[in-house]
Motif scaffolding. Structure first.
Motif, PDB file in Angstrom:
ATOM      1  N   HIS A 171     -57.440  -6.845 -48.866  1.00 43.57           N
ATOM      2  CA  HIS A 171     -58.488  -6.140 -49.602  1.00 43.57           C
ATOM      3  C   HIS A 171     -59.839  -6.767 -49.283  1.00 43.57           C
ATOM      4  O   HIS A 171     -59.978  -7.996 -49.240  1.00 43.57           O
ATOM      5  CB  HIS A 171     -58.229  -6.235 -51.108  1.00 43.57           C
ATOM      6  CG  HIS A 171     -56.925  -5.625 -51.521  1.00 43.57           C
ATOM      7  ND1 HIS A 171     -56.027  -6.265 -52.340  1.00 43.57           N
ATOM      8  CD2 HIS A 171     -56.368  -4.433 -51.214  1.00 43.57           C
ATOM      9  CE1 HIS A 171     -54.971  -5.490 -52.523  1.00 43.57           C
ATOM     10  NE2 HIS A 171     -55.163  -4.383 -51.851  1.00 43.57           N
ATOM     11  N   HIS A 172     -60.862  -5.919 -49.079  1.00 42.94           N
ATOM     12  CA  HIS A 172     -62.168  -6.412 -48.638  1.00 42.94           C
ATOM     13  C   HIS A 172     -63.276  -5.962 -49.592  1.00 42.94           C
ATOM     14  O   HIS A 172     -63.005  -5.411 -50.672  1.00 42.94           O
ATOM     15  CB  HIS A 172     -62.459  -5.965 -47.207  1.00 42.94           C
ATOM     16  CG  HIS A 172     -62.229  -4.487 -46.975  1.00 42.94           C
ATOM     17  ND1 HIS A 172     -62.950  -3.502 -47.596  1.00 42.94           N
ATOM     18  CD2 HIS A 172     -61.325  -3.836 -46.182  1.00 42.94           C
ATOM     19  CE1 HIS A 172     -62.539  -2.313 -47.209  1.00 42.94           C
ATOM     20  NE2 HIS A 172     -61.538  -2.482 -46.343  1.00 42.94           N
ATOM     21  N   SER A 219     -55.617  -5.387 -42.230  1.00 40.08           N
ATOM     22  CA  SER A 219     -54.538  -6.371 -42.265  1.00 40.08           C
ATOM     23  C   SER A 219     -54.282  -6.988 -40.889  1.00 40.08           C
ATOM     24  O   SER A 219     -53.900  -8.161 -40.794  1.00 40.08           O
ATOM     25  CB  SER A 219     -53.256  -5.741 -42.821  1.00 40.08           C
ATOM     26  OG  SER A 219     -52.835  -4.643 -42.041  1.00 40.08           O
ATOM     27  N   LEU A 256     -62.399 -10.546 -49.899  1.00 38.84           N
ATOM     28  CA  LEU A 256     -63.106  -9.723 -50.885  1.00 38.84           C
ATOM     29  C   LEU A 256     -64.626  -9.778 -50.739  1.00 38.84           C
ATOM     30  O   LEU A 256     -65.322  -8.937 -51.306  1.00 38.84           O
ATOM     31  CB  LEU A 256     -62.711 -10.140 -52.300  1.00 38.84           C
ATOM     32  CG  LEU A 256     -61.303  -9.728 -52.737  1.00 38.84           C
ATOM     33  CD1 LEU A 256     -60.995 -10.262 -54.137  1.00 38.84           C
ATOM     34  CD2 LEU A 256     -61.135  -8.213 -52.708  1.00 38.84           C
ATOM     35  N   ARG A 294     -56.364 -12.906 -51.839  1.00 40.78           N
ATOM     36  CA  ARG A 294     -57.235 -11.937 -51.169  1.00 40.78           C
ATOM     37  C   ARG A 294     -58.473 -12.658 -50.632  1.00 40.78           C
ATOM     38  O   ARG A 294     -59.502 -12.708 -51.303  1.00 40.78           O
ATOM     39  CB  ARG A 294     -57.655 -10.842 -52.143  1.00 40.78           C
ATOM     40  CG  ARG A 294     -56.501 -10.067 -52.777  1.00 40.78           C
ATOM     41  CD  ARG A 294     -57.054  -9.056 -53.771  1.00 40.78           C
ATOM     42  NE  ARG A 294     -56.020  -8.228 -54.347  1.00 40.78           N
ATOM     43  CZ  ARG A 294     -55.370  -8.496 -55.482  1.00 40.78           C
ATOM     44  NH1 ARG A 294     -55.658  -9.613 -56.152  1.00 40.78           N
ATOM     45  NH2 ARG A 294     -54.443  -7.683 -55.942  1.00 40.78           N
TER      46      ARG A 294
END
Length: 415
Positions: free
Chosen positions: A133-134, A47, A174, A171
């Protein structure tokens, strides 16, 4: 879910690359202090990198840092994170959560965390919230749901964007490997906090993160691609049936013609009316449909009677929330947002609805009993304006569950 074509995982993410990711997820509000884009920042590497990248993308952003008060050091970590953000020119607001009741601590914390972030975002004029989120998070999510028996909706993983409450959750990372996020911070000279729980194998996600092989991670991409294709087709079929055979009513109930009755439709309507995070299981819906009437997920399924030739789906009275303070913007039962300012409590009408003429109001009496009113010292002070237009208390539907195309937050990965 195909990672970006970058072979060097030590390569920082450049401004042009990040701008291209954001462009695909637009349109975005004007880059003005009146409409900042919010970022959920925990203080961890993911983050923090997102915040740094966002500042290169636009000037008007706002980092939201939550002090969840679950650990003694959380307040200091929140202040440290805020200072690190401020040092690089990112405006920040710390949100401190109240103490939680005992039981289901992680679940309560997630709900409270999002409620605080959503409220702050709305007050600041933000319509969009970025979360970090990745690619690895997505791979782990797909495998967790696969082992848990999820169908296409679950195996489709986390969506790049979804509506939750009054904001759009986005997101943008991602497709980005987490190693590149750390490389971005190292290049920028920005530190982050290492959460020891991220190495605690007591948590399911940690075990998946540590144990997944490169082959399994690669397989997750194919599994998700097929699931997305299947879900899009299923959603299109569901939308067509609902458009032809279902009717949503302003009081928060649904009538369904028999021609539109099937397990998927019923599961979707139960989730919608009950404002649940997930649809009920197919097996539980199948058991419900073996009966003429029944309850599931806080929702009653009844024969329509004078309301049509099929079924109606209404909120189950005993599942409704108890009384809460009538604060402006309060949400009762997860379904109704209060926009007024009258003192008292918000609670269901229940027996107080017995004197109302349900037929004249065009609404089943059992639905009216589950609507909110304003109470003071045990006396009903105001009906909702849905029933008493002009002089009733102002309530609007606050459910954030769409009937089709839904995407929910991953329950194991915090904001």
């Amino acid at each position: 879910m195909v990672g970006l074509p970058v072979t060097d995982l030590n390569a920082p993410i450049g401004p042009d690359e990040f701008s291209a990711l954001m462009e695909r997820l637009g349109p975005w509000p004007a880059d003005s202090r009146l409409s900042p884009v919010a970022i959920a920042v925990s203080g961890g590497a993911d983050s923090m990198a997102l915040a740094v990248l966002a500042l290169r993308w636009r000037q008007s952003i706002m980092a939201l840092v939550v002090d969840h008060a679950l650990r003694p050091e959380s307040a200091n970590e929140a202040r440290l994170t805020a200072q690190r953000l401020s040092d690089v020119g990112i405006p920040v607001k710390i949100l401190t959560l109240d103490a939680f009741p005992a039981g289901r601590m992680q679940e309560r914390a997630r709900g409270a965390r999002f409620a605080a972030i959503e409220q702050a975002a709305v007050e600041l004029g933000c319509t969009d919230l970025l979360v970090a989120h990745h690619l690895s998070d997505q791979e782990e999510t797909v495998w967790m749901r696969y082992v848990g028996g999820s169908g296409p909706s679950g195996l489709a993983g986390m969506a790049p964007q979804s509506i939750r409450g009054r904001i759009r959750v986005v997101r943008p990372l991602l497709e980005v490997h987490p190693a590149r996020l750390r490389a971005t911070l190292l290049a920028a000279g920005v530190a982050w906090i290492e959460d020891p729980s991220n190495q605690n194998r007591r948590f399911e996600r940690v075990r998946w993160r540590q144990d997944l092989t490169s082959g399994q991670r690669s397989a997750a991409h194919s599994m998700r691609a097929e699931a997305v294709r299947k879900r899009l087709g299923d959603d299109a079929d569901l939308a067509e049936i609902l458009a032809q055979h279902a009717q949503w009513h302003a009081e928060g109930w649904v009538s369904l013609e028999r021609a539109g009755l099937n397990e998927t439709v019923v599961a979707s309507l139960i989730r919608l009316v009950g404002n649940q995070n997930y649809r009920p299981s197919r097996e539980s819906v199948r058991r419900l449909l073996e009966q003429p009437e029944g309850a599931l997920g806080g929702v009653l399924m009844r024969q329509a009677g004078r309301w049509g030739d099929g079924l109606i789906f209404i909120r189950e009275e005993r599942a409704c929330e108890g009384a809460i303070a009538a604060n402006s913007d309060a949400v009762w039962d997860g379904r109704w947002r209060y926009l007024g300012s009258e003192d008292g409590e918000i609670a269901g009408l229940r027996e107080a609805a017995s004197h109302l003429d349900a037929r004249a109001l065009g609404c089943p009496a059992s639905v009216i009993r589950t609507l909110p009113g304003i109470w003071r010292d045990g006396c009903l002070m105001a009906l909702p304006d849905l029933l008493d237009e002009g002089s009733g208390a102002p309530f609007v539907w606050a459910g954030n569950v769409p009937a089709t195309g839904e995407s929910v937050f991953d329950a194991e990965k915090d904001l």
